[in-house]
Design a protein around this motif. Structure first.
Motif, PDB file in Angstrom:
ATOM      1  N   TRP A   1      -0.763 101.290  54.567  1.00 36.89           N
ATOM      2  CA  TRP A   1       0.341 100.329  54.755  1.00 36.89           C
ATOM      3  C   TRP A   1       0.228  99.710  56.132  1.00 36.89           C
ATOM      4  N   GLN A   2       0.617  98.436  56.245  1.00 32.94           N
ATOM      5  CA  GLN A   2       0.730  97.798  57.541  1.00 32.94           C
ATOM      6  C   GLN A   2       1.917  96.849  57.548  1.00 32.94           C
TER       7      GLN A   2
ATOM      8  N   PHE B   1       8.180 105.840  55.014  1.00 34.17           N
ATOM      9  CA  PHE B   1       8.642 105.637  56.385  1.00 34.17           C
ATOM     10  C   PHE B   1      10.004 104.973  56.313  1.00 34.17           C
ATOM     11  N   SER B   2      11.003 105.596  56.909  1.00 31.70           N
ATOM     12  CA  SER B   2      12.375 105.093  56.811  1.00 31.70           C
ATOM     13  C   SER B   2      13.021 105.099  58.178  1.00 31.70           C
ATOM     14  N   SER B   3      13.982 104.174  58.348  1.00 24.54           N
ATOM     15  CA  SER B   3      14.659 104.002  59.622  1.00 24.54           C
ATOM     16  C   SER B   3      16.160 103.879  59.394  1.00 24.54           C
ATOM     17  N   SER B   4      16.928 104.216  60.424  1.00 32.66           N
ATOM     18  CA  SER B   4      18.383 104.174  60.328  1.00 32.66           C
ATOM     19  C   SER B   4      18.939 102.759  60.209  1.00 32.66           C
TER      20      SER B   4
ATOM     21  N   THR C   1      12.943 100.728  54.899  1.00 38.92           N
ATOM     22  CA  THR C   1      12.200 101.776  54.210  1.00 38.92           C
ATOM     23  C   THR C   1      10.969 101.180  53.548  1.00 38.92           C
ATOM     24  N   ILE C   2       9.840 101.840  53.700  1.00 36.81           N
ATOM     25  CA  ILE C   2       8.606 101.414  53.021  1.00 36.81           C
ATOM     26  C   ILE C   2       7.928 102.640  52.431  1.00 36.81           C
TER      27      ILE C   2
ATOM     28  N   LEU D   1       1.575  97.568  63.151  1.00 42.42           N
ATOM     29  CA  LEU D   1       2.021  98.926  62.848  1.00 42.42           C
ATOM     30  C   LEU D   1       1.429  99.330  61.514  1.00 42.42           C
ATOM     31  N   ARG D   2       0.685 100.451  61.504  1.00 43.18           N
ATOM     32  CA  ARG D   2      -0.034 100.863  60.304  1.00 43.18           C
ATOM     33  C   ARG D   2       0.165 102.346  60.020  1.00 43.18           C
TER      34      ARG D   2
END
Length: 735
Positions: free
Chosen positions: A276-277, A231-234, A238-239, A260-261
């Motif tokens: 993941w959480q 899961f990545s964001s601008s 990143t996870i 958030l999971r």
């Protein structure tokens, strides 16, 4: 591989409920009902009406296969989560203009895609769970991926225009208090947006973005989960999940507890697990225990919520309501004191912040402020100074050994205060309430279940009876200012009779109140002073023209309501003067529904009748010649009643047997039709007893015309009752 996929699809379809209809797509002019389901090609996802309560549905997309650990399939998208619709007669329609419309019980539009196209369009469900409305050449008009609810699927983008909103609770799918969105600084944020306050709790709110590892210079604002578990964001966040790299079904969801999971489905497809959480200690989530409360957490037992001393819980089943004072706050300084709470912090809502001052100064700062509820006095090792925070609201309370601060709670100064509650204890049996992570329902005995369902069933039956009476028994006030075209029910003013009153009226239920054609009456109507229309037609007290016209119009309105406005359309099947009751103002009320028939408005062609219904002289030809029975049989009977009212002649005077059934030979109809061929036909058709006592010959002509139209032998040539109402009303209001 192809064979195994085919076998899996066959297994899914064989396990489906056979009462449902399964589709691959929806095209222009077609619709989806509560029994219809659209299934993706790979069989993993389904779309349609998802039950969220008793006869309450949402348009949704969900995983077809139910995991063993869950009571219901996992929903990934919903259109109307905050406005569920009725399961009966509600539809999702794709109009001829290419607009998706979700309509509740055929009356109210709940949701729309707001799309338009003159091309051929189709609604289908992708293998990735995206519900897509597109033109056949490929142009996407609308897709569910552009409007997420609480879940992101792999490949689905979270953007500056979208956000995830949690459900209210595990059992309540309406919008909750927690959101995942990009803030104005381009940072991906978890926000508590409660009934009274809102605050950011992730990333850690007291850190600036770069300290939390986030960058705010990228204004594209986009985040995505891929199928491998990243899961990545601008904003540079990143996870990777604990099972990263495996090709699994995954979904990212903001849960009702604000965390958030990412959920992954194991290879056996038996259950979902958290891979993941975002937040390990759930007490760091704002609002989780509500105001005036404390949250404590340990990895083994999970989260606990408790009230602050001198506060009591508002709702044991929903801690988001928090706690309320068990005392009356006062501004009198002499009546207040402070409780010392170690290892307790209350984040936010500071009225004053001062450094390098004594405890006495901080205490006085709070006690001089009528709105101050307490204060936190802490030594900060980094700065080497004491810090004072006064609180005007008590939110986001946490109790943990890792917290070094001390909070002082303002409470009444009274001797009745118990010293055993002057500090927060981890295992306080009075205050603490467990929040179970498995969301299991409370165990109830079988007897309680039986009693509960019996009470529900009894209440539902009573409500159904009330609705049927309101639907059946109606009257219209022609002199009122209400819009008559809506066929609204006029207030009936029912009187509720007690058991003892009915027992007394029937002399211990030994005396009949009344009797109909089918036997003894069990149903008590309010008293109708002028009896039935049959009584008036047979008596010397002839109806005047104004009363006659109003009775005709009021009866037509009642039948139009039964035929077209009720949720279940109703054929009366026995319209005759004896079943039209008149009150003190000669307002009509249709009665005696012993032969009536409920029709499913979605399947009118499948209306079956086991026997002929009605009264000789008023029965439509369809009954005799075994033709399809529709609402036009009531229209025919209504026309016969009008002819009786107009001419003063009886419809049952001439009866003949056809195929062993007594029926009317049509002489009354023939009489009026023959009169219509001569000059002054209207006056010659009228009952001589009425004479010239009518104010408008045109009204009288339209009444005769309507009657003859209603008794046409061909049912399709007869008007509907709503058309009859329109014709009569139009002439009623003409100057």
């Amino acid at each position: 591989m192809a064979f195994s996929n085919l076998a899996f699809l066959l297994f899914l379809f064989c396990s489906f409920d056979l009462s449902s209809s399964y589709l691959t797509s929806l095209s222009k002019g077609s619709s989806l009902s509560a029994q219809d389901i659209i299934v993706s090609q790979n069989g993993i996802f389904s779309a349609g009406f998802f039950e969220v309560g008793d006869n309450a549905y949402c348009l949704a997309v969900w995983y077809t296969e139910k995991a063993d650990s869950e009571n219901t399939p996992s929903v990934v998208w919903s259109a109307n989560r905050d406005q569920p619709l009725n399961g009966k007669y509600s539809k999702l329609s794709l109009s001829h203009t290419a607009n998706l419309e979700l309509v509740d019980a055929g009356q109210f539009q709940i949701w729309s895609s707001r799309t338009e196209s003159h091309e051929h369009v189709e609604l289908y469900l992708n293998n990735d769970g995206n519900l897509v409305l597109h033109e056949l050449q490929g142009t996407v008009l609308w897709q569910s991926f552009d409007c997420p609810t609480d879940t992101l699927l792999p490949g689905q983008l979270l953007t500056r225009q979208t956000q995830l909103v949690s459900r209210r609770s595990e059992s309540n799918r309406s919008s909750g208090f927690y959101k995942l969105l990009f803030d104005s600084n381009n940072v991906l944020t978890l926000l508590y947006d409660g009934p009274d306050v809102s605050s950011t709790y992730w990333p850690v709110p007291w850190l600036v973005s770069w300290q939390a590892g986030r960058f705010n210079y990228n204004s594209s604002r986009v985040a995505v989960l891929n199928s491998l578990g990243e899961f990545s964001s601008s904003d540079n966040y990143t996870i990777r999940t604990s099972d990263y790299g495996l090709a699994l079904q995954r979904r990212l969801r903001i849960d009702s507890d604000g965390n958030l999971r990412v959920y992954s489905q194991d290879l056996s497809r038996a259950k979902w697990y958290v891979s993941w959480q975002a937040i390990t200690d759930s007490c760091n989530i704002h609002g989780i225990c509500g105001p005036n409360s404390l949250c404590s957490f340990d990895p083994k037992n999970g989260r606990k919520c408790s009230c602050l001393p001198w506060y009591r819980v508002k709702n044991q089943s929903d801690w988001s309501y928090g706690c309320e004072p068990a005392f009356t706050p006062t501004c009198n300084k002499s009546e207040s004191t402070f409780l010392e709470l170690h290892n307790v912090e209350l984040y936010g809502y500071d009225n004053h912040f001062v450094e390098n001052h004594t405890y006495s100064y901080c205490e006085n700062l709070c006690i001089e402020d009528c709105n101050c509820r307490g204060f936190q006095y802490t030594f900060d090792e980094g700065s080497g100074k004491f810090q004072c925070y006064t609180k005007i609201q008590l939110h986001n309370g946490e109790h943990s050994p890792k917290l070094k601060g001390v909070t002082y709670l303002r409470v009444p100064r009274t001797k009745s205060f118990s010293s055993t509650r002057e500090s927060v204890k981890k295992d306080d049996p009075v205050c603490y309430v467990h929040i179970h992570r498995d969301y299991l329902g409370k165990q109830v005995s079988r007897f309680s279940y039986f009693f509960l369902w019996f009470a529900v069933a009894l209440g539902a039956f009573e409500m159904a009876c009330i609705l049927v009476v309101w639907c059946f028994l109606m009257r219209s006030n022609s002199k009122s200012g209400i819009d008559q075209h809506a066929y609204q029910l006029v207030k009936l003013g029912f009187r509720k009779f007690t058991y003892s009153e009915l027992k007394k009226a029937t002399k211990g239920f030994s005396q009949e109140i009344g009797r109909g054609a089918g036997g003894i009456v069990l149903l008590v109507y309010e008293y109708m002073e002028n009896g039935s229309l049959a009584d008036c037609l047979s008596s010397n007290n002839t109806l005047d023209w104004s009363k006659m016209y109003n009775i005709a119009l009021g009866t037509a309105r009642g039948l139009a309501y039964l035929h077209e406005e009720c949720l279940e359309w109703i054929l009366h099947c026995d319209i005759k003067p004896q079943n039209i009751l008149l009150d003190s103002n000669y307002e009509p009320k249709v009665s005696d529904f012993g032969l009536s028939k409920l029709l499913n408005r979605d399947n009118l062609k499948d209306s079956k009748f086991s026997m002929i219904r009605g009264t000789r002289g008023y029965m439509a030809p369809e009954w005799i010649f075994n033709l399809p029975i529709t609402s036009k049989v009531d229209v025919y009977s209504y026309g016969i009643v009008l002819l009786e009212m107009i001419t003063g002649k009886s419809a049952t005077a001439d009866i003949q047997a056809v195929n062993g059934v007594d029926t009317y030979d049509g002489r009354l109809i023939t009489f009026v039709r023959e009169k219509r061929r001569v000059a002054s036909w209207a006056e010659k058709s009228i009952d001589p007893a009425i004479g010239t006592d009518y104010d408008d010959v045109n009204k009288m002509k339209i009444l005769v015309t309507v009657a003859l139209d209603c008794v046409e032998e061909d049912k399709d040539a007869r008007p509907t009752m709503s058309q009859v109402v329109e014709m009569l009303q139009r002439h009623e209001t003409d100057p």
